[in-house]
Design an enzyme around this catalytic site. Structure first.
Site, PDB file in Angstrom:
ATOM      1  N   LYS A 198       0.836  -1.182  -0.547  1.00  0.00           N
ATOM      2  CA  LYS A 198      -0.365   0.453   0.190  1.00  0.00           C
ATOM      3  C   LYS A 198       0.841   1.050   0.053  1.00  0.00           C
ATOM      4  O   LYS A 198       1.850   1.618   0.222  1.00  0.00           O
ATOM      5  CB  LYS A 198      -1.225   0.026   1.574  1.00  0.00           C
TER       6      LYS A 198
ATOM      7  N   ASP B  28      -7.115   4.016  -4.768  1.00  0.00           N
ATOM      8  CA  ASP B  28      -7.475   4.417  -3.101  1.00  0.00           C
ATOM      9  C   ASP B  28      -9.001   5.767  -3.202  1.00  0.00           C
ATOM     10  O   ASP B  28      -8.542   6.398  -3.465  1.00  0.00           O
ATOM     11  CB  ASP B  28      -7.118   4.153  -1.824  1.00  0.00           C
TER      12      ASP B  28
HETATM   13  P1  NDP Z   1     -12.952   7.733  -2.275  1.00  0.00           P
HETATM   14  O1  NDP Z   1     -11.835   8.566  -1.743  1.00  0.00           O
HETATM   15  O2  NDP Z   1     -13.445   7.698  -3.795  1.00  0.00           O
HETATM   16  O3  NDP Z   1     -13.945   7.917  -1.300  1.00  0.00           O
HETATM   17  C1  NDP Z   1     -14.097   7.925  -0.164  1.00  0.00           C
HETATM   18  C2  NDP Z   1     -15.306   8.509   0.554  1.00  0.00           C
HETATM   19  O4  NDP Z   1     -15.434   8.602   1.552  1.00  0.00           O
HETATM   20  C3  NDP Z   1     -15.038  10.073   0.001  1.00  0.00           C
HETATM   21  O5  NDP Z   1     -17.164  10.268  -0.714  1.00  0.00           O
HETATM   22  C4  NDP Z   1     -15.115  11.007   0.986  1.00  0.00           C
HETATM   23  O6  NDP Z   1     -15.376  12.328   1.462  1.00  0.00           O
HETATM   24  C5  NDP Z   1     -15.651  10.097   2.637  1.00  0.00           C
HETATM   25  N1  NDP Z   1     -14.708   9.767   3.804  1.00  0.00           N
HETATM   26  C6  NDP Z   1     -13.853   9.860   3.286  1.00  0.00           C
HETATM   27  N2  NDP Z   1     -13.035  10.301   5.186  1.00  0.00           N
HETATM   28  C7  NDP Z   1     -14.460   9.676   5.359  1.00  0.00           C
HETATM   29  C8  NDP Z   1     -15.116  10.522   6.919  1.00  0.00           C
HETATM   30  N3  NDP Z   1     -13.792  10.252   7.726  1.00  0.00           N
HETATM   31  N4  NDP Z   1     -15.605  10.489   7.912  1.00  0.00           N
HETATM   32  C9  NDP Z   1     -16.859  10.234   6.510  1.00  0.00           C
HETATM   33  N5  NDP Z   1     -16.402  10.112   4.945  1.00  0.00           N
HETATM   34  C10 NDP Z   1     -15.554   9.991   4.691  1.00  0.00           C
HETATM   35  O7  NDP Z   1     -12.856   6.782  -1.925  1.00  0.00           O
HETATM   36  P2  NDP Z   1     -13.197   5.310  -2.141  1.00  0.00           P
HETATM   37  O8  NDP Z   1     -14.219   4.945  -2.364  1.00  0.00           O
HETATM   38  O9  NDP Z   1     -11.887   3.644  -3.107  1.00  0.00           O
HETATM   39  O10 NDP Z   1     -12.462   4.327  -0.824  1.00  0.00           O
HETATM   40  C11 NDP Z   1     -13.515   3.803   0.093  1.00  0.00           C
HETATM   41  C12 NDP Z   1     -12.878   3.016   1.234  1.00  0.00           C
HETATM   42  O11 NDP Z   1     -13.100   1.096   0.848  1.00  0.00           O
HETATM   43  C13 NDP Z   1     -11.600   2.777   1.896  1.00  0.00           C
HETATM   44  O12 NDP Z   1     -11.273   2.554   2.508  1.00  0.00           O
HETATM   45  C14 NDP Z   1     -10.768   2.081   0.832  1.00  0.00           C
HETATM   46  O13 NDP Z   1      -9.574   1.679   1.631  1.00  0.00           O
HETATM   47  C15 NDP Z   1     -11.898   0.968   0.492  1.00  0.00           C
HETATM   48  N6  NDP Z   1     -11.571   0.912  -0.784  1.00  0.00           N
HETATM   49  C16 NDP Z   1     -11.314   1.051  -1.703  1.00  0.00           C
HETATM   50  C17 NDP Z   1     -11.063   0.279  -3.099  1.00  0.00           C
HETATM   51  C18 NDP Z   1     -10.971   0.842  -4.099  1.00  0.00           C
HETATM   52  O14 NDP Z   1     -11.090   0.252  -5.433  1.00  0.00           O
HETATM   53  N7  NDP Z   1     -11.067   2.371  -4.901  1.00  0.00           N
HETATM   54  C19 NDP Z   1     -10.829  -1.075  -2.691  1.00  0.00           C
HETATM   55  C20 NDP Z   1     -10.922  -1.768  -1.855  1.00  0.00           C
HETATM   56  C21 NDP Z   1     -11.119  -1.586  -0.517  1.00  0.00           C
HETATM   57  P3  NDP Z   1     -14.934  13.899   1.002  1.00  0.00           P
HETATM   58  O15 NDP Z   1     -15.091  13.608  -0.752  1.00  0.00           O
HETATM   59  O16 NDP Z   1     -15.198  14.594   1.892  1.00  0.00           O
HETATM   60  O17 NDP Z   1     -13.423  13.251   1.011  1.00  0.00           O
END
Ligand code: NDP
Length: 451
Positions: free
Chosen positions: A125, A165
């Site tokens: 990572k 991510d």
């Molecule tokens: P994105 O950056 O596309 O989206 C993350 C989302 O979560 C955003 O809407 C963000 O809001 C919100 N967020 C972040 N921190 C907080 C918080 N503290 N409270 C509330 N909302 C929050 O990321 P992903 O969708 O890619 O990833 C989301 C999760 O999934 C992570 O844990 C990642 O590690 C996991 N994951 C992702 C994969 C992938 O293929 N993308 C694969 C496997 C796991 P804001 O826009 O305000 O930052």
């Protein structure tokens, strides 16, 4: 003390400041006691101590310029955790909260997740404490190029294959890959999540969210349930959340929540496909805030609160919960409220979104609980399929990739249940996922001798 407790104590002492890493190590190792009893050869070979240490961790400075000429320096990381079963593989996260602890916890989890996919991928990572919010396209491009200026020497199609991510989506992967290609003068599958025009795979953007829904459907089926007419709470509004909303809606459910880091939206009527398109455009193109959804569709919006706080405080009834935002978003009290409000299944789209106390509540309540390393493995699995297509110089159809994804999610679900049963914890997806992932990696490490 058992060898497992010794290892946990050693990590807690050595990595005293790394709370998230300690949490991930403790959560995994505590379920592996039976493997140590059944496999004294693992203990003798020091497998438990070796598996919690990354192969290497690089940390580097990333200097870049704002549009107005102001110079900034961020920290970059790449933790190459374990390559026993294949090249290091795992995403890059750009978020101000990123530090060594977060990247190590994510890399450690990735080792077991990747093993579960059945594909030959090790775990790693990386990322940076850079905050992409409010930055111009040019600033994002300059940052990605500065980041790759160092990262390129540590990665390679057969060595280490990063992906996206939090904060790293299609735009960032394009800039990162474009710069790698320029300075290496080669066009290989060194990053996944690429655009379709330059080596990406169909279904990769959808894969984590879709895969989480497929995994939850498998879990529900063990109790004769499905998504039809169910109310689903989803957190996040990014890549994983968007496609989780899309898939559960296709499966006949009603997704009623999304959030970003500033607010939560509750849409009791359900986030229809038209509303989901609006959400995608808002977040992926216009890069706006979630409250614009509430303004457009006249729904309640709770500023400064996450989905799980809102469900607890408003007493919202939900059948299924898919946390898809970030680590430790579900606290103990929010887990209690979810169970009291009728939730029967939690499948984690995010990595480690439930605190250890919340997991305990889910398990004691005997609701279905699918940990992220199993439930969200569809993303990296489809990255593995992207790597295969790159190697073969071929591209598969949308249906072909989606079908492979569904087969992989079913197979992960079965591996979890089989391993849980084999180790005396029938139906326990945490024990199942950790044990199945661990056994594959541990056996490969044994085969190599002490390296
Ligand atoms: P994105 O950056 O596309 O989206 C993350 C989302 O979560 C955003 O809407 C963000 O809001 C919100 N967020 C972040 N921190 C907080 C918080 N503290 N409270 C509330 N909302 C929050 O990321 P992903 O969708 O890619 O990833 C989301 C999760 O999934 C992570 O844990 C990642 O590690 C996991 N994951 C992702 C994969 C992938 O293929 N993308 C694969 C496997 C796991 P804001 O826009 O305000 O930052």
């Amino acid at each position: 003390m058992s060898v497992i407790q010794d290892t946990i104590a050693r990590i807690n002492q050595l990595d005293m400041e790394q709370k998230e890493f300690q949490q991930a190590v403790t959560e995994v190792l505590e379920t592996l006691e039976p493997t140590a009893q059944r496999h004294p050869e693992f203990v003798k070979a020091g497998i438990y101590d070796r598996i919690v240490e990354p192969e290497r961790a690089v940390m580097f400075r990333v200097p870049w310029k704002e549009d107005n000429g102001q110079v900034h320096v961020n920290r970059g990381y790449r933790v190459q955790f374990n390559n026993a079963i294949g090249p290091f593989k795992g995403g890059l996260r750009f978020h101000p909260s990123v530090n060594l602890s977060i990247i190590k916890f994510l890399g450690f989890e990735q080792v077991f997740k990747n093993a579960l996919t059945t594909l030959p991928m090790g775990g790693g990572k990386g990322g940076s404490d850079f905050d992409p919010k409010g930055k111009s396209d040019d600033e994002i491009m300059r940052f990605c190029q500065a980041f790759m200026r160092e990262l390129f020497r540590h990665i390679g199609a057969e060595t280490d294959v990063p992906a996206g991510d939090i904060g790293v989506g299609a735009r960032e992967i394009g800039y990162l890959y474009g710069y790698y290609k320029k300075i290496r003068n080669e066009h290989t599958g060194v990053l996944t999540g690429k655009g379709l025009e330059y080596g990406g795979s169909l279904i990769r953007p959808e894969a984590t969210g879709y895969g989480t829904a497929y995994f939850a459907a498998e879990m529900l089926a063990t109790r004769g349930l499905d998504f039809k007419d169910k109310v689903v709470a989803i957190s996040g509004a990014g890549n994983v959340a968007q496609y989780a909303v899309e898939k559960v809606t296709q499966l006949g459910a009603r997704a009623v929540t999304v959030c970003d880091s500033s607010a939560t939206v509750v849409d009791e009527q359900g986030i229809s496909s038209e509303k989901c398109c609006f959400l995608m455009d808002l977040k992926n193109n216009r890069r706006g805030r979630i409250k614009e959804y509430a303004e457009k569709y006249d729904t309640p919006c709770f500023e400064g609160e996450n989905v799980w706080d809102v469900i607890r405080k408003q007493g919202i009834k939900v059948d299924i919960a898919l946390p898809c935002a970030t680590q430790n978003e579900i606290s103990r009290e929010n887990a209690i409220a979810l169970v009291e409000n009728g939730c029967r299944c939690v499948a984690e789209g995010a990595n480690m979104p439930s605190t250890p106390e919340a997991i305990k509540i889910f398990q004691e309540s005997n609701i279905l609980y699918g940990p992220g390393k199993a439930a969200n493995a569809g993303g990296v699995a489809t990255s593995g399929l992207e790597m295969s297509q790159n190697s073969l110089k071929m591209s598969w159809t949308r249906e072909e990739v989606d079908q492979r994804l569904q087969i992989i999610m079913k197979s992960i679900h079965k591996s979890c249940l089989d391993a849980a049963e084999a180790y005396g914890r029938k139906g326990d997806y945490v024990v199942g996922a950790n044990t199945a992932g661990f056994m594959k990696v541990a056996k490969a490490m044994m085969a190599y001798g002490l390296v």
